[in-house]
Design an enzyme around this catalytic site. Structure first.
Site, PDB file in Angstrom:
ATOM      1  N   HIS A  33      -3.025  10.869   0.807  1.00 20.40           N
ATOM      2  CA  HIS A  33      -2.496  10.665   2.156  1.00 20.40           C
ATOM      3  C   HIS A  33      -1.896  11.998   2.596  1.00 20.40           C
ATOM      4  O   HIS A  33      -0.694  12.112   2.831  1.00 20.40           O
ATOM      5  CB  HIS A  33      -1.476   9.526   2.160  1.00 20.40           C
ATOM      6  CG  HIS A  33      -1.221   8.913   3.508  1.00 20.40           C
ATOM      7  ND1 HIS A  33      -1.284   7.556   3.752  1.00 20.40           N
ATOM      8  CD2 HIS A  33      -0.882   9.471   4.689  1.00 20.40           C
ATOM      9  CE1 HIS A  33      -0.985   7.309   5.024  1.00 20.40           C
ATOM     10  NE2 HIS A  33      -0.728   8.460   5.617  1.00 20.40           N
TER      11      HIS A  33
ATOM     12  N   GLU B 269      -7.458   8.313   6.327  1.00 20.69           N
ATOM     13  CA  GLU B 269      -7.733   8.996   7.593  1.00 20.69           C
ATOM     14  C   GLU B 269      -8.223  10.435   7.430  1.00 20.69           C
ATOM     15  O   GLU B 269      -7.539  11.380   7.849  1.00 20.69           O
ATOM     16  CB  GLU B 269      -6.484   8.977   8.486  1.00 20.69           C
ATOM     17  CG  GLU B 269      -5.951   7.577   8.759  1.00 20.69           C
ATOM     18  CD  GLU B 269      -4.872   7.556   9.843  1.00 20.69           C
ATOM     19  OE1 GLU B 269      -4.416   8.627  10.272  1.00 20.69           O
ATOM     20  OE2 GLU B 269      -4.493   6.456  10.265  1.00 20.69           O
TER      21      GLU B 269
ATOM     22  N   ARG C 129       0.853  -1.187   0.000  1.00 17.67           N
ATOM     23  CA  ARG C 129       0.000   0.000   0.000  1.00 17.67           C
ATOM     24  C   ARG C 129       0.891   1.241   0.000  1.00 17.67           C
ATOM     25  O   ARG C 129       1.694   1.429   0.905  1.00 17.67           O
ATOM     26  CB  ARG C 129      -0.880  -0.010   1.250  1.00 17.67           C
ATOM     27  CG  ARG C 129      -1.694   1.256   1.415  1.00 17.67           C
ATOM     28  CD  ARG C 129      -2.623   1.234   2.639  1.00 17.67           C
ATOM     29  NE  ARG C 129      -3.306   2.513   2.726  1.00 17.67           N
ATOM     30  CZ  ARG C 129      -3.271   3.334   3.770  1.00 17.67           C
ATOM     31  NH1 ARG C 129      -2.619   2.999   4.879  1.00 17.67           N
ATOM     32  NH2 ARG C 129      -3.896   4.495   3.740  1.00 17.67           N
TER      33      ARG C 129
ATOM     34  N   TYR D  96      -4.351   1.758  16.043  1.00 18.08           N
ATOM     35  CA  TYR D  96      -3.095   1.825  16.802  1.00 18.08           C
ATOM     36  C   TYR D  96      -3.267   1.606  18.306  1.00 18.08           C
ATOM     37  O   TYR D  96      -2.455   0.953  18.933  1.00 18.08           O
ATOM     38  CB  TYR D  96      -2.396   3.167  16.558  1.00 18.08           C
ATOM     39  CG  TYR D  96      -1.812   3.247  15.162  1.00 18.08           C
ATOM     40  CD1 TYR D  96      -0.570   2.682  14.878  1.00 18.08           C
ATOM     41  CD2 TYR D  96      -2.514   3.815  14.112  1.00 18.08           C
ATOM     42  CE1 TYR D  96      -0.029   2.706  13.608  1.00 18.08           C
ATOM     43  CE2 TYR D  96      -1.985   3.843  12.821  1.00 18.08           C
ATOM     44  CZ  TYR D  96      -0.740   3.283  12.583  1.00 18.08           C
ATOM     45  OH  TYR D  96      -0.217   3.300  11.313  1.00 18.08           O
TER      46      TYR D  96
ATOM     47  N   ASN E 132      -7.440   1.628  10.055  1.00 21.35           N
ATOM     48  CA  ASN E 132      -6.146   1.853  10.698  1.00 21.35           C
ATOM     49  C   ASN E 132      -6.376   1.863  12.198  1.00 21.35           C
ATOM     50  O   ASN E 132      -7.207   2.632  12.692  1.00 21.35           O
ATOM     51  CB  ASN E 132      -5.546   3.210  10.285  1.00 21.35           C
ATOM     52  CG  ASN E 132      -5.124   3.238   8.824  1.00 21.35           C
ATOM     53  OD1 ASN E 132      -5.205   2.238   8.123  1.00 21.35           O
ATOM     54  ND2 ASN E 132      -4.666   4.396   8.376  1.00 21.35           N
TER      55      ASN E 132
ATOM     56  N   GLU F  42      -3.441  -0.191   8.196  1.00 18.89           N
ATOM     57  CA  GLU F  42      -2.277   0.226   8.983  1.00 18.89           C
ATOM     58  C   GLU F  42      -2.402  -0.321  10.391  1.00 18.89           C
ATOM     59  O   GLU F  42      -3.468  -0.235  11.003  1.00 18.89           O
ATOM     60  CB  GLU F  42      -2.172   1.758   9.126  1.00 18.89           C
ATOM     61  CG  GLU F  42      -1.655   2.474   7.920  1.00 18.89           C
ATOM     62  CD  GLU F  42      -1.581   3.988   8.145  1.00 18.89           C
ATOM     63  OE1 GLU F  42      -1.345   4.431   9.292  1.00 18.89           O
ATOM     64  OE2 GLU F  42      -1.774   4.713   7.163  1.00 18.89           O
TER      65      GLU F  42
HETATM   66  C1  FCB Z   1      -1.381   7.244  10.806  1.00 15.07           C
HETATM   67  C2  FCB Z   1      -0.954   7.766   9.455  1.00 15.07           C
HETATM   68  C3  FCB Z   1       0.380   7.264   9.003  1.00 15.07           C
HETATM   69  C4  FCB Z   1       1.370   7.158  10.136  1.00 15.07           C
HETATM   70  C5  FCB Z   1       0.777   6.430  11.310  1.00 15.07           C
HETATM   71  C6  FCB Z   1       1.713   6.259  12.475  1.00 15.07           C
HETATM   72  O1  FCB Z   1      -2.249   8.150  11.388  1.00 15.07           O
HETATM   73  O2  FCB Z   1      -1.908   7.415   8.479  1.00 15.07           O
HETATM   74  O3  FCB Z   1       0.800   8.089   7.960  1.00 15.07           O
HETATM   75  O4  FCB Z   1       1.868   8.383  10.449  1.00 15.07           O
HETATM   76  O5  FCB Z   1      -0.365   7.083  11.741  1.00 15.07           O
END
Ligand code: FCB
Length: 482
Positions: free
Chosen positions: A130, A175, A86, A306, A304, A380
């Site tokens: 992006h 995002e 990607r 985290y 995405n 992500e």
């Molecule tokens: C996300 C972004 C990516 C990267 C990660 C850690 O928010 O999409 O570009 O910075 O965080």
């Protein structure tokens, strides 16, 4: 929230056949070569050169020098044995001013990249936006004006015609919450504006841009698979007090529901429209017919993920402290009246993000229950840690391996619970320009020596390759143990 899994630690869990393993990057974070081949200026070029905007005054002028090292990076991908890669296309390379004819040299670069992937049997997965908006469009208002969405549609048409014969999987936006709320609301990202009303308008115009792109991709590319990537989170209240439950609902409204509801239900959440009623122009920019454009059928959703978040109402910070939480000193969106909590004892990454993989499982189950049964790709997931090259010349990033193992296990839990997850992309292939934090946070499974650009595979690279090749993960017992 804990998820109860039936898996034992040490069990090797096989993924469904054809599960798409990949890795992800983004143009401004890796390419460099910002003045080459008639590339125009993006809002990130402008923002990163403003004193104080980015940690250490870092910028993406050189990045990972990927523009010049593209063949080396393609070889790394081949060695990793990923099925998909990607990457994002820099709009200012394709249309230097954000409108008008295509810049052939810019398109040629992405053509080389796509050809290089196909030659190595790797599926290109293209993100069309992006965050690197052409600066001339920002000068006319950027995402909080409607015209930007129309310009974006023209740009998508150019890219679809140039690469459509060889790219099947398209992600309209990465995002949009970050583009709108961090860019125009908190001002922490480009273009650095602090205005909640503009952020809300940008939220709408980004979704409109997404909606305008869908039929363009479909009409130009008959086999196109089209989706959007959202950064979604799992918000939990710090207590069962009704004020804290309401605070978690507001935070969820801003991050998750303002995007999921228009895309999948064709409406904005009422409570959020009410919340932003007095912020101008805000959601008053919505026109008749926009929500139909935004909510057209898609082929997949990109997620995405985290970290999870625990929040309380701003008035209840003291109670949260008494309950043993560490309470964040301030908030980037004071209007939401929420305070973020840190759960004592929970590990964190170098971003200060709490590590809790079960939040990903709960999020995926919720998406299936409330929004869509479409295929989901984790577009992500990954972690920054304080990596270093040891005296033997190795980067032994065992904490990153543990993070990935836990989160891939959490994806497997979601699949077991019936969620249609069809792929997973590690963020990121390379250490890179981490936006407002510059080069201070390393997310790569490949170490990059800045500014020379030399690459060095970390321990996580070999671990991920083994995971891909065995199509399985050893189940991490720590998932859901909190
Ligand atoms: C996300 C972004 C990516 C990267 C990660 C850690 O928010 O999409 O570009 O910075 O965080």
């Amino acid at each position: 929230m804990s998820m109860h899994s039936t898996h034992e630690g040490g069990t090797s869990l096989v993924f469904p056949p054809g599960f798409l393993w990949g890795t992800a990057t983004a143009s401004y974070q890796i390419e460099g070569a910002v003045h080459e081949d008639e590339r125009g200026t993006s809002i990130w070029d402008t923002f990163s050169h403003q004193p104080g905007a980015v940690w250490n005054g870092d910028n993406g002028d050189v990045g990972c020098d990927h523009y010049h090292r593209v063949n080396e990076d393609l070889d790394l991908l081949a060695e990793l044995d990923v099925a998909a890669y990607r990457f994002s296309i820099a709009w200012p390379r394709v249309q230097p001013t954000g409108s008008g004819p295509a810049n052939q040299k810019g398109l040629d670069f992405y053509r080389r990249l796509v050809d290089g992937l196909l030659a190595r049997d790797i599926e290109p997965t293209v993100t069309l936006y992006h965050w690197d908006l052409p600066q001339p469009l920002e000068d006319k208002g950027g995402w909080w004006v409607r015209e930007t969405a129309e310009r974006y549609a023209d740009y998508v048409d150019i890219v679809a015609r140039a690469l459509g014969s060889d790219v099947e999987r398209w992600i309209t936006l990465n995002e949009p919450w970050c583009s709108s709320w961090l860019g125009y609301g908190a001002g922490r990202h480009a273009p650095g504006i602090q205005d909640i009303g503009k952020a809300a308008a940008a939220n709408h115009h980004l979704l409109l841009a997404h909606g305008l792109a869908v039929p363009i991709l479909r009409s130009t590319i008959s086999s196109a698979k089209v989706g959007i990537t959202l950064n979604l989170g799992d918000y939990q209240p710090g207590s069962q007090h009704e004020l804290d439950i309401a605070a978690a609902h507001r935070a969820d409204g801003n991050l998750n529901r303002l995007f999921l509801e228009p895309v999948f239900h064709g409406q904005y959440p009422e409570d959020m429209l009410e919340h932003y009623r007095d912020s101008k122009p805000g959601f008053s920019v919505i026109r008749d017919g926009d929500l139909e454009i935004i909510s057209q059928p898609l082929d997949f959703l990109g997620v995405n993920y985290y970290f999870p978040s625990t929040v309380v109402d701003v008035s209840r910070a003291k109670e949260a402290r008494v309950a043993g939480y560490f309470v964040a000193p301030g908030e980037q969106f004071p209007d939401l009246r929420v305070r973020s909590l840190e759960t004592p004892g929970r590990d964190k990454t170098a971003m200060d993000w709490e590590i809790e993989a079960s939040g990903l499982t709960s999020l995926l189950i919720r998406i299936r229950e409330e929004y869509t049964t479409l295929p989901i790709y984790i577009t992500e997931n990954g972690a920054a840690f304080d990596d270093y090259v040891d005296p033997n010349g190795d980067v032994k990033d065992h904490n990153r391996v543990a993070y990935l193992q836990e989160h891939i296990s959490a994806v497997r839990d979601a699949i077991d619970a019936g969620v249609n997850v069809q792929g997973y992309f590690v963020w990121s292939l390379l250490d890179n320009f981490e936006w407002a934090l510059g080069y201070s946070r390393r997310f790569g499974i490949v170490w990059v020596d800045f500014p020379s650009g030399a690459r060095l595979k970390k321990a996580s690279f070999a671990w991920y390759r083994d995971t891909i090749q065995s199509n399985s993960v050893e189940y991490a017992t720590s998932v859901g143990s909190s």
